[in-house]
Design a protein around this motif. Structure first.
Motif, PDB file in Angstrom:
ATOM      1  N   ALA A  18      26.702 -24.926   7.377  1.00  0.00           N
ATOM      2  CA  ALA A  18      26.828 -26.170   8.141  1.00  0.00           C
ATOM      3  C   ALA A  18      25.875 -26.236   9.332  1.00  0.00           C
ATOM      4  O   ALA A  18      25.404 -27.311   9.685  1.00  0.00           O
ATOM      5  N   HIS A  77      30.964 -22.480   5.213  1.00  0.00           N
ATOM      6  CA  HIS A  77      30.944 -22.817   6.637  1.00  0.00           C
ATOM      7  C   HIS A  77      29.673 -22.329   7.325  1.00  0.00           C
ATOM      8  O   HIS A  77      29.203 -22.924   8.285  1.00  0.00           O
ATOM      9  N   SER A  83      32.209 -30.236   8.090  1.00  0.00           N
ATOM     10  CA  SER A  83      31.907 -29.613   9.383  1.00  0.00           C
ATOM     11  C   SER A  83      32.191 -30.540  10.560  1.00  0.00           C
ATOM     12  O   SER A  83      32.409 -30.066  11.673  1.00  0.00           O
TER      13      SER A  83
END
Length: 153
Positions: free
Chosen positions: A31, A28, A67
């Protein structure tokens, strides 16, 4: 090789499933970066061993999809193992995961009148002759009793 758990398809493409697996722990953070920087950094992450077969470009595309995706429906039961399995069986497309594979096959001509589709699931482990005796787990790929018929020794 012995697996502690098995994978069920949770996304249409295998790379998306691997990205989802490592999303909250590592991916994450990539992203929000530009593509060139993210592709260099992703190859230094602990999860790169599982991502490497897909290549940096495909992994980056999966990170971007993840994302921008809508949040998952929280009401869905994550403990329901049958639903993703059923969706893979009925999708009409192939699923290729390290330990779960489905492949649509042609319906034999003589059965087309009553049979709509056939899905090959190589190595599917629910055959009664391939179950472990109570309290034991056979090594992966072995059966507790040998298959019968065929005249092979």
């Amino acid at each position: 090789m012995q697996l502690r758990v098995f994978s069920l398809p949770r996304s249409e493409h295998p790379v998306d499933q691997v990205v989802a697996k490592f999303w909250s722990s590592e991916l994450h953070l990539l992203a929000g970066l530009d593509a060139d920087t993210a592709k260099k950094i992703m190859q230094t992450q602990a999860c790169w061993g599982e991502l490497r077969p897909y290549g940096a470009d495909r992994v980056w595309a999966a990170i971007q999809r993840r994302s921008t995706a809508e949040p998952d429906d929280e009401s869905e039961d994550d403990d329901d193992l049958r639903k993703p399995e059923w969706l893979a069986f009925t999708a009409g497309t192939s699923t290729e995961l390290p330990d779960f594979t489905t492949r649509p096959e042609p319906v034999p001509h003589q059965h087309r009148r009553w049979l709509r589709s056939v899905v090959l699931v190589p190595g599917y482990g629910r055959s009664p002759r391939c179950t472990a005796s109570p309290g034991s787990t056979p090594p992966s790929g072995t059966c507790s009793t040998p298959p019968t018929g065929g005249g092979h020794r």
